[in-house]
Motif scaffolding. Structure first.
Motif, PDB file in Angstrom:
ATOM      1  N   ARG A  91       0.829  -1.121   0.136  1.00  0.00           N
ATOM      2  CA  ARG A  91      -0.078   0.161   0.000  1.00  0.00           C
ATOM      3  C   ARG A  91       0.819   1.316  -0.032  1.00  0.00           C
ATOM      4  NH1 ARG A  91      -5.184  -1.048   1.914  1.00  0.00           N
ATOM      5  NH2 ARG A  91      -5.544   1.006   1.291  1.00  0.00           N
ATOM      6  N   GLY A 126       1.951   1.887  -3.410  1.00  0.00           N
ATOM      7  CA  GLY A 126       0.809   2.504  -4.360  1.00  0.00           C
ATOM      8  C   GLY A 126       0.801   3.962  -3.901  1.00  0.00           C
ATOM      9  N   ILE A 127       0.962   4.304  -2.411  1.00  0.00           N
ATOM     10  CA  ILE A 127       0.896   5.890  -2.373  1.00  0.00           C
ATOM     11  C   ILE A 127       2.121   6.464  -3.119  1.00  0.00           C
ATOM     12  CG2 ILE A 127       1.267   7.463  -0.617  1.00  0.00           C
ATOM     13  CD1 ILE A 127      -0.377   5.614   1.044  1.00  0.00           C
ATOM     14  N   GLU A 184      -2.850   4.994  -5.357  1.00  0.00           N
ATOM     15  CA  GLU A 184      -3.750   4.187  -4.305  1.00  0.00           C
ATOM     16  C   GLU A 184      -4.899   4.954  -4.167  1.00  0.00           C
ATOM     17  OE1 GLU A 184      -5.536   2.679  -1.747  1.00  0.00           O
ATOM     18  OE2 GLU A 184      -3.207   1.790  -1.737  1.00  0.00           O
ATOM     19  N   PRO A 240      -6.013   5.996  -0.007  1.00  0.00           N
ATOM     20  CA  PRO A 240      -5.117   6.495   0.854  1.00  0.00           C
ATOM     21  C   PRO A 240      -5.400   6.645   2.405  1.00  0.00           C
ATOM     22  CG  PRO A 240      -5.725   8.363  -0.420  1.00  0.00           C
ATOM     23  CD  PRO A 240      -6.599   7.189  -0.988  1.00  0.00           C
ATOM     24  N   ARG A 278      -6.492   6.848  -9.928  1.00  0.00           N
ATOM     25  CA  ARG A 278      -6.232   7.446  -8.741  1.00  0.00           C
ATOM     26  C   ARG A 278      -6.524   9.128  -9.085  1.00  0.00           C
ATOM     27  NH1 ARG A 278      -2.864  11.718  -8.837  1.00  0.00           N
ATOM     28  NH2 ARG A 278      -1.096  10.729  -9.798  1.00  0.00           N
TER      29      ARG A 278
END
Length: 828
Positions: free
Chosen positions: A13, A16-17, A22, A25, A152
């Motif tokens: 995760r 992903g940020i 993401e 978030p 996103r």
């Protein structure tokens, strides 16, 4: 990094940020309780060092760098503090303190999402977009955007250095809405949505629901507070419905704000607040009831005049802010002037920062270009069948009415919405499910919007610019109509302008173009329009369309306006035409107000002013505007004279008006049939000197004659100047006038009887004299006959005597011949 902190890290995760992919978030960033501690995580790209600063706690906690890209974390014992912030030190030693956007996990409710997905969230603009709010005592801005197919979405702006990694938004559970609350974002801040689509590409998009947008060529949305303006138009709103009823007088001044008035020193646009006093003064002076503004929604290109909209919820920054525009509307309302907005739900431009391909897919438009593109306009067509798209448009119309107190919405290009093949050739469009060319989804949108508008704002008018014969545009939705209040009468405009542009010498051959509008005048509730569309793109202005020398052009235009103002239907005239502007509309310049210094233009302006006043003062011109009982032809079958005459009527006989228009360029005498006995006074003549005519008017009151003309029992005779129109009011005789008329009739009858007796006596005497003369003539003829008979007898006797003598002579000669013959025989 200590082991415990390391184990708490959700590395996939976090990645992903870091890579901005993401869509939830808030599940990672911000404070999260773990056991008896709180795990803080923040992503501050480019930061060298980050510390956690808790309010009322003197201890500053340095956070560990989890990733060199700027990802930091720390573990603090206890519960989540009420107040804290991050102290961020960048590589250039700059230090800033920022509040944690991921501390606040707020968003749209399930009810909001459900209503939006169903297309019935009529105040969705209060949820989506950018909204100032205070959460747990912290001021900031809540952002939300519908982008269901995005990988996103981030909010970017000056407050985060336009870095899409900083404020990544969370995706709602349902509905495809991304949302985030960002502390300390204040009114006036610029922002956009950075959208990352499948495949990795990113786009910067303006907020579809933004209440403000930058002045072109800049394209960012602006955080605006539109709830603090203090309105002062309560009186107008309370009375609005009676001013906008079916049979109310409505005369509209259509205008482009940027050309009404400009800064005299710089030639730049004026602010809404600066424009308001001038607009009020002019509109009130000229007697218009409403102004219609060409689109004020934000648009990128001046030359589109606002008809290719990017910011549907933002008044254009060309003239100021949202509050400035509210002030403009408020000022007009306080002076009793209604405000109509042009609104464009038919199409939108392809500009990449706008709605096109919004989330990497055709979200607002159709994917199939045969359904989603206008080939001639170069714009995109809304997918009206998608509930969230129809909701966007319906809520927008309601937004202008309910937030900006707009009195009417004029919907642009309705025909292009109704027909799937509008402006397209074979192969360029897709039929509906029944094989027809009707856009069923657009029809449903229009019915839905008009129904909701009537329920929520019953005094507001919905006006359709529709150029075809589609039935029941202004019919009630319950009767399978579209539910509009008014329809632009494009047929009247086209036919009349075609007729009036002919030289008067040829008009007799085109009389039907003049009168045909009355055949369908009551099929819809119409507004007659001479709009901006007729004075652009080489079409010339209205004065430029008029034939003849300069004096004839103005005379023709004067009867044009008079015919329009007395014809059934509401009225609309575009700015510059009421002063006879010769130059076509041009958005880059101010209207040529100085023309009114010249008598022809001044006279024309005076006429429009007087016509507007007459229109509002005389119920016959509006009281039965939508009823056939309000209009009656007197004479519409004299094409050789190029004239028409008609009655305009109200519920009261004494309020009737008689209108006579002479479209021939020659003076004529007309005997006009009228229904009532009484006096007829000319109250307006377009040839009057005050209108720069030659003053050939009917100054004397016309008393009717009891002579049937045009199927009417009474009539009067009037003089009509070349290319002129006359309006007569009616007054029945007073009792005193009736007595005088009866006495005059009795005296006249006695005089007639005496004259008749005298004529009879003189006739008898003439007949006796004639008989005597005939007798003498007969006697003379008899004597002449007798004389001729005597003369004939005398000649007959003479003839007989002559015949007898000739017989004697013949006998003698015969005897002598016999004697000779005997003598001859004897000799032998």
């Amino acid at each position: 990094m200590n082991d415990r902190l390391y184990k708490l890290m959700n590395w996939p995760r976090i990645e992903g940020i870091i890579y901005s992919e993401e869509d939830k978030p808030h599940e990672v960033l911000g404070p999260h309780v773990t056991g008896k501690s709180v795990l803080f995580q923040t992503f501050q790209p480019g930061a060298r060092e980050v510390s956690l600063v808790i309010e009322n706690d003197s201890k500053k906690r340095k956070m560990e760098m989890v990733d060199e890209s700027g990802y930091f974390a720390c573990l603090v014992s206890g519960k989540v503090p009420d107040r804290y912030e991050y102290e961020v030190q960048y590589k250039d030693s700059q230090v800033v303190c920022v509040k944690d956007a991921y501390r606040y996990n707020i968003g749209l409710t399930e009810n909001d999402i459900e209503k939006f997905r169903a297309g019935i969230h009529y105040t969705i603009y209060e949820k989506l977009g950018a909204h100032l709010m205070t959460v747990d005592g912290v001021e900031g801005t809540f952002f939300a955007v519908w982008a269901p197919n995005a990988l996103r979405v981030s909010v970017v702006g000056d407050f985060n250095h336009w870095d899409g990694r900083v404020h990544q938004m969370k995706r709602s559970k349902e509905g495809g809405v991304f949302e985030i609350f960002i502390p300390d974002v204040k009114p006036g801040e610029c922002y956009k949505f950075e959208i990352k689509v499948k495949g990795g590409l990113t786009f910067l998009k303006a907020d579809p629901y933004a209440f403000g947008q930058q002045l072109r060529p800049e394209t960012a949305s602006i955080v605006r507070n539109i709830s603090d303006y203090k309105w002062k138009d309560k009186k107008w709103l309370g009375e609005r419905e009676k001013h906008q009823q079916e049979n109310s007088p409505i005369s509209v001044f259509e205008m482009y704000l940027g050309s009404f008035q400009r800064n005299q020193d710089t030639d730049e646009y004026l602010n809404y607040r600066e424009l308001a006093p001038g607009v009020v003064k002019y509109v009130k002076e000229m007697g218009y009831t409403h102004v219609e503004l060409m689109p004020v929604m934000e648009h990128p290109l001046d030359a589109s005049w606002g008809y290719q909209v990017i910011g549907y919820y933002a008044p254009t920054a060309r003239y100021g802010t949202a509050e400035d525009f509210m002030y403009f509307v408020d000022t007009l309302h306080q002076e009793g002037i209604g405000v109509i907005l042009d609104w464009v739900p038919a199409h939108f431009p392809r500009d990449t920062y706008g709605l096109s391909n919004f989330d990497g897919t055709c979200l607002y438009e159709h994917a199939d270009p045969r359904q989603g593109a206008h080939p001639h306009w170069g714009t995109l067509i809304y997918n009206y069948g998608r509930p969230q798209v129809s909701n966007y448009l319906i809520a927008n119309a309601l937004f202008w009415v309910e937030k900006y107190h707009i009195d009417a919405i004029r919907m642009d290009a309705v025909a292009s919405m109704l027909y799937l093949d509008y402006g397209k050739r074979d192969g360029e469009w897709v039929a509906n499910i029944y094989g027809g060319n009707e856009n069923l989804q657009a029809i449903e949108l229009l019915k839905h919007l008009n129904s909701v508008m009537k329920k929520r704002n019953p005094g507001v008018l919905m006006i359709a610019e529709e150029s075809t014969a589609w039935p029941k545009i202004t019919g009630k939705v319950e009767d399978d109509g579209l539910g509009f209040d008014l329809k632009w009468n494009m047929g009247f405009m086209n036919d009349f302008l075609a007729y009036i542009s002919y030289d008067p010498y040829f008009r007799a051959h085109h009389h039907n173009e003049l009168t045909f509008s009355m055949v369908y005048a009551y099929s819809e509730n119409f507004i007659l329009v001479f709009s901006h569309d007729e004075v652009v793109h080489g079409k010339s202005t209205l004065i430029g369309k008029m034939p003849g020398v300069l004096e004839d052009k103005f005379a023709n235009l004067r009867i044009t306006y008079t015919y329009m103002m007395t014809h059934p239907g509401k009225k609309l005239l575009f700015m510059g035409q009421d002063i006879g502007e010769f130059r076509e509309f041009d958005e880059t310049r101010e209207t040529e107000w100085s023309l009114t210094q010249h008598e022809p233009h001044k006279g024309l302006s005076r006429l429009v002013k007087d016509l507007n006043a007459l229109y509002r003062e005389k119920p016959a011109l509006y009281a039965l505007d939508t009823s056939p009982e309000g209009f009656e032809w007197i004479n519409c079958i004299s094409p050789e004279k190029c004239m028409v005459s008609f009655l305009r009527k109200s519920q009261k006989n004494e309020e009737i008006l008689v209108v006579v228009v002479n479209f021939a360029n020659t003076a004529q005498e007309f005997t006009i049939g009228v229904p009532y006995e009484g006096k007829y006074k000319e109250i307006l003549n377009t040839d009057a000197k005050c209108y720069d005519g030659l003053g050939r008017i009917n100054s004397d009151v016309k008393f009717v004659m009891e002579e049937e003309v045009d199927g009417k029992p009474y009539s009067f005779t009037m003089e009509s100047a070349p290319l002129s129109a006359s309006i007569f009011s009616y007054s029945p005789y007073t009792e005193k006038e009736k007595e005088q008329i009866e006495k005059k009739k009795a005296t006249l009858a006695a005089q007639l009887r005496a004259e008749e007796a005298k004529r009879e006596a003189e006739s008898a005497k003439a007949e006796a004299e004639k008989a005597r003369e005939e007798a003498e003539e007969a006697k003379r003829l008899a004597q002449e006959a007798m004389n001729r008979a005597q003369e004939a007898e005398k000649r007959a006797l003479q003839e007989i005597k002559k015949a007898q003598e000739e017989m004697k002579l013949a006998e003698k000669m015969r005897q002598e011949e016999d004697a000779r013959q005997k003598a001859s025989t004897a000799k032998k």
